[in-house]
Design a protein around this motif. Structure first.
Motif, PDB file in Angstrom:
ATOM      1  N   LEU A 132      -0.090  83.213  10.727  1.00 53.63           N
ATOM      2  CA  LEU A 132      -1.147  82.923   9.814  1.00 53.63           C
ATOM      3  C   LEU A 132      -0.827  82.323   8.605  1.00 53.63           C
ATOM      4  CD1 LEU A 132      -3.853  85.730  10.174  1.00 53.63           C
ATOM      5  CD2 LEU A 132      -3.826  83.471  11.225  1.00 53.63           C
ATOM      6  N   GLU A 133       0.350  82.731   7.927  1.00 55.14           N
ATOM      7  CA  GLU A 133       0.954  82.615   6.830  1.00 55.14           C
ATOM      8  C   GLU A 133       1.599  81.163   6.903  1.00 55.14           C
ATOM      9  OE1 GLU A 133       4.757  83.961   4.026  1.00 55.14           O
ATOM     10  OE2 GLU A 133       4.288  85.177   5.637  1.00 55.14           O
ATOM     11  N   ARG A 134       2.389  80.921   7.880  1.00 55.37           N
ATOM     12  CA  ARG A 134       2.956  79.745   8.183  1.00 55.37           C
ATOM     13  C   ARG A 134       1.986  78.598   8.165  1.00 55.37           C
ATOM     14  NH1 ARG A 134       7.329  78.489   6.425  1.00 55.37           N
ATOM     15  NH2 ARG A 134       7.704  76.915   7.956  1.00 55.37           N
ATOM     16  N   GLN A 135       0.990  78.831   9.186  1.00 56.62           N
ATOM     17  CA  GLN A 135       0.068  77.715   9.358  1.00 56.62           C
ATOM     18  C   GLN A 135      -0.996  77.107   8.057  1.00 56.62           C
ATOM     19  OE1 GLN A 135      -2.406  78.144  13.173  1.00 56.62           O
ATOM     20  NE2 GLN A 135      -2.577  76.262  13.232  1.00 56.62           N
ATOM     21  N   ILE A 136      -1.173  78.243   7.488  1.00 55.74           N
ATOM     22  CA  ILE A 136      -1.981  78.092   6.201  1.00 55.74           C
ATOM     23  C   ILE A 136      -1.311  77.411   5.192  1.00 55.74           C
ATOM     24  CG2 ILE A 136      -3.294  79.093   4.067  1.00 55.74           C
ATOM     25  CD1 ILE A 136      -4.098  81.275   6.224  1.00 55.74           C
ATOM     26  N   ALA A 137       0.059  77.609   5.176  1.00 54.86           N
ATOM     27  CA  ALA A 137       0.834  76.992   4.069  1.00 54.86           C
ATOM     28  C   ALA A 137       1.025  75.428   4.429  1.00 54.86           C
ATOM     29  CB  ALA A 137       2.218  77.538   4.089  1.00 54.86           C
ATOM     30  N   PHE A 138       1.456  75.212   5.895  1.00 54.51           N
ATOM     31  CA  PHE A 138       1.481  74.008   6.343  1.00 54.51           C
ATOM     32  C   PHE A 138       0.234  73.166   5.942  1.00 54.51           C
ATOM     33  CE2 PHE A 138       0.537  71.154  10.262  1.00 54.51           C
ATOM     34  CZ  PHE A 138       1.403  70.525  10.074  1.00 54.51           C
ATOM     35  N   MET A 139      -1.159  73.632   6.332  1.00 53.49           N
ATOM     36  CA  MET A 139      -2.464  72.638   6.153  1.00 53.49           C
ATOM     37  C   MET A 139      -2.645  72.533   4.650  1.00 53.49           C
ATOM     38  SD  MET A 139      -4.603  74.844   8.841  1.00 53.49           S
ATOM     39  CE  MET A 139      -5.878  73.734   9.041  1.00 53.49           C
ATOM     40  N   LYS A 140      -2.400  73.567   3.938  1.00 54.81           N
ATOM     41  CA  LYS A 140      -2.578  73.444   2.218  1.00 54.81           C
ATOM     42  C   LYS A 140      -1.501  72.367   1.850  1.00 54.81           C
ATOM     43  CE  LYS A 140      -4.849  77.781   1.105  1.00 54.81           C
ATOM     44  NZ  LYS A 140      -4.547  79.078  -0.148  1.00 54.81           N
ATOM     45  N   LYS A 141      -0.422  72.644   2.200  1.00 50.47           N
ATOM     46  CA  LYS A 141       0.578  71.441   1.527  1.00 50.47           C
ATOM     47  C   LYS A 141       0.440  70.232   1.925  1.00 50.47           C
ATOM     48  CE  LYS A 141       5.511  70.583   1.923  1.00 50.47           C
ATOM     49  NZ  LYS A 141       6.875  70.803   2.551  1.00 50.47           N
ATOM     50  N   ASN A 142      -0.149  70.035   3.023  1.00 52.31           N
ATOM     51  CA  ASN A 142      -0.397  68.596   3.452  1.00 52.31           C
ATOM     52  C   ASN A 142      -1.948  68.104   3.524  1.00 52.31           C
ATOM     53  OD1 ASN A 142       2.265  67.834   4.742  1.00 52.31           O
ATOM     54  ND2 ASN A 142       2.032  69.740   5.603  1.00 52.31           N
ATOM     55  N   ASP A 143      -2.798  69.205   2.846  1.00 54.13           N
ATOM     56  CA  ASP A 143      -4.138  68.700   2.885  1.00 54.13           C
ATOM     57  C   ASP A 143      -4.828  68.508   4.107  1.00 54.13           C
ATOM     58  OD1 ASP A 143      -6.533  68.643   1.542  1.00 54.13           O
ATOM     59  OD2 ASP A 143      -6.315  66.623   1.126  1.00 54.13           O
ATOM     60  N   TYR A 144      -4.070  69.262   5.176  1.00 53.02           N
ATOM     61  CA  TYR A 144      -5.038  69.109   6.517  1.00 53.02           C
ATOM     62  C   TYR A 144      -6.065  70.148   6.779  1.00 53.02           C
ATOM     63  CZ  TYR A 144      -0.468  66.679   7.792  1.00 53.02           C
ATOM     64  OH  TYR A 144       0.507  65.778   7.867  1.00 53.02           O
ATOM     65  N   ALA A 145      -7.106  69.756   7.650  1.00 56.11           N
ATOM     66  CA  ALA A 145      -8.384  70.483   7.538  1.00 56.11           C
ATOM     67  C   ALA A 145      -8.271  71.234   9.304  1.00 56.11           C
ATOM     68  CB  ALA A 145      -9.629  69.782   7.553  1.00 56.11           C
ATOM     69  N   PHE A 146      -7.356  70.605   9.849  1.00 53.07           N
ATOM     70  CA  PHE A 146      -7.181  70.795  11.463  1.00 53.07           C
ATOM     71  C   PHE A 146      -5.801  70.972  11.906  1.00 53.07           C
ATOM     72  CE2 PHE A 146      -9.332  69.381  16.052  1.00 53.07           C
ATOM     73  CZ  PHE A 146      -8.953  70.720  16.542  1.00 53.07           C
ATOM     74  N   SER A 147      -5.246  71.787  12.605  1.00 51.50           N
ATOM     75  CA  SER A 147      -3.866  71.804  12.978  1.00 51.50           C
ATOM     76  C   SER A 147      -3.687  72.752  14.265  1.00 51.50           C
ATOM     77  CB  SER A 147      -2.920  72.269  12.000  1.00 51.50           C
ATOM     78  OG  SER A 147      -3.159  73.795  11.490  1.00 51.50           O
ATOM     79  N   TYR A 148      -2.679  72.414  14.787  1.00 48.66           N
ATOM     80  CA  TYR A 148      -2.039  73.571  15.848  1.00 48.66           C
ATOM     81  C   TYR A 148      -0.683  73.614  15.996  1.00 48.66           C
ATOM     82  CZ  TYR A 148      -0.946  69.245  18.769  1.00 48.66           C
ATOM     83  OH  TYR A 148      -0.273  68.064  19.256  1.00 48.66           O
ATOM     84  N   HIS A 149       0.031  74.256  16.718  1.00 49.46           N
ATOM     85  CA  HIS A 149       1.379  74.655  16.760  1.00 49.46           C
ATOM     86  C   HIS A 149       1.946  74.912  18.043  1.00 49.46           C
ATOM     87  CE1 HIS A 149       0.798  79.016  17.534  1.00 49.46           C
ATOM     88  NE2 HIS A 149      -0.059  79.136  16.372  1.00 49.46           N
ATOM     89  N   GLU A 150       3.366  74.883  18.286  1.00 49.00           N
ATOM     90  CA  GLU A 150       3.908  75.057  19.301  1.00 49.00           C
ATOM     91  C   GLU A 150       3.684  76.514  19.807  1.00 49.00           C
ATOM     92  OE1 GLU A 150       7.371  71.565  18.878  1.00 49.00           O
ATOM     93  OE2 GLU A 150       7.693  73.651  18.145  1.00 49.00           O
ATOM     94  N   TYR A 151       3.945  76.893  21.141  1.00 45.36           N
ATOM     95  CA  TYR A 151       3.965  77.924  21.886  1.00 45.36           C
ATOM     96  C   TYR A 151       4.876  78.222  22.967  1.00 45.36           C
ATOM     97  CZ  TYR A 151       0.369  76.163  24.823  1.00 45.36           C
ATOM     98  OH  TYR A 151      -0.302  75.222  25.801  1.00 45.36           O
ATOM     99  N   LYS A 152       5.121  79.338  23.462  1.00 42.64           N
ATOM    100  CA  LYS A 152       5.804  79.620  24.827  1.00 42.64           C
ATOM    101  C   LYS A 152       4.827  80.305  25.877  1.00 42.64           C
ATOM    102  CE  LYS A 152      10.242  80.582  22.832  1.00 42.64           C
ATOM    103  NZ  LYS A 152      11.424  81.841  22.433  1.00 42.64           N
ATOM    104  N   GLU A 153       5.318  80.187  27.018  1.00 44.44           N
ATOM    105  CA  GLU A 153       4.539  80.992  27.901  1.00 44.44           C
ATOM    106  C   GLU A 153       5.338  82.471  28.486  1.00 44.44           C
ATOM    107  OE1 GLU A 153       3.343  78.248  31.303  1.00 44.44           O
ATOM    108  OE2 GLU A 153       2.129  77.019  30.006  1.00 44.44           O
ATOM    109  N   ILE A 154       4.378  83.370  28.722  1.00 40.53           N
ATOM    110  CA  ILE A 154       4.787  84.598  29.074  1.00 40.53           C
ATOM    111  C   ILE A 154       3.806  84.998  30.518  1.00 40.53           C
ATOM    112  CG2 ILE A 154       5.611  85.336  26.910  1.00 40.53           C
ATOM    113  CD1 ILE A 154       3.160  87.206  26.747  1.00 40.53           C
ATOM    114  N   ASP A 155       4.403  85.798  31.320  1.00 45.11           N
ATOM    115  CA  ASP A 155       3.591  86.491  32.229  1.00 45.11           C
ATOM    116  C   ASP A 155       3.030  87.707  31.917  1.00 45.11           C
ATOM    117  OD1 ASP A 155       5.527  88.683  32.382  1.00 45.11           O
ATOM    118  OD2 ASP A 155       6.638  87.887  34.074  1.00 45.11           O
TER     119      ASP A 155
END
Length: 256
Positions: free
Chosen positions: A100-123
């Motif tokens: 949450l901290e990283r994504q909100i900072a990313f969106m506020k810094k760039n003035d984005y209203a919609f974002s997503y990030h990378e992820y890994k898969e687990i079993d």
């Protein structure tokens, strides 16, 4: 610190839900509410969640009158959400503590209203499967209709820009149905950091044969988007190519 509303539908995920909620409790960003909607589970999901409610008032639990599916559950949570930021976490997936901290900072810094990030898969035992999912840096309306770029656990949008999202009741791909509503209000941008873990489960409702996975997109366009049969079939075909491109270009394997 603006409030984040976390949307978590669940059905018979008692064991996994505990891990998912714990990953929310571990967030470095503290101003959040978790809206957990139980879809009439017949395991210990509801009992498990009520134990959390007693300890943390940020967690709010709702229960459907009957088993309705994830689309109805997400609609319920979104109607009750009070946060500026809307984030999604299914009850078997996990977030990294700084998500949450990283994504909100990313969106506020760039003035984005919609974002997503990378992820890994687990079993189901939390073992990494050696699959790393990324995506396009900038996803526009055509891109989103042609391929579901974000994983549900990775999405965040600004409700002050997007407004209230409600979708028609479809049993599969209902998360994609939400992104098709949001993309009309704001383009989507990739935060190139791995901030979550998507769980692959044996009893997932995702169809196993390839042709069934492909045809499961038809209700997305015919019912959720209310397209005529010809347009809906066209976009199903586009998704065949779009998802193949995503898998080749942006889904990588590694040695766990």
């Amino acid at each position: 610190m603006d409030l984040v509303s976390i949307i978590m539908p669940s059905y018979n995920c008692g064991h996994f839900a505990r891990e998912s909620v714990d990953s929310v409790l571990a967030q470095t960003y503290r101003n959040w509410e978790l809206l957990f909607v139980d879809d009439c589970s017949n395991d210990d999901t509801l009992t498990t969640m009520m134990q959390y409610v007693v300890c943390d008032k940020r967690i709010k639990v709702y229960q459907n009158c009957s088993n309705c599916g994830a689309a109805v559950s997400r609609n319920t949570a979104l109607r009750n959400a009070k946060g500026r930021w809307i984030a999604f976490l299914d009850s078997d997936d996990l977030w990294e503590p700084t998500k949450l901290e990283r994504q909100i900072a990313f969106m506020k810094k760039n003035d984005y209203a919609f974002s997503y990030h990378e992820y890994k898969e687990i079993d189901e035992q939390d073992n990494e499967l050696g699959v790393y999912v990324s995506g396009k840096k900038h996803v526009g309306k055509f891109d989103m209709f042609a391929c579901c770029w974000p994983g549900c656990l990775s999405v965040m949008y600004d409700a002050s820009v997007v407004g209230l999202i409600q979708i028609n009741d479809i049993k599969k791909n209902n998360d994609t149905a939400m992104w098709l509503k949001v993309i009309r209000k704001a383009d989507c941008y990739l935060l190139p950091e791995c901030l979550g873990k998507y769980r692959r489960r044996a009893n997932s409702i995702t169809p196993k044969p390839l042709w069934k996975r492909i045809w499961a997109h038809y209700p997305l366009f015919r019912v959720a988007e209310e397209m005529n049969p010809i347009r809906a079939t066209f976009w199903v075909a586009m998704n065949v190519f779009g998802n193949a491109y995503k898998k080749i270009r942006y889904v990588k394997t590694y040695q766990p």
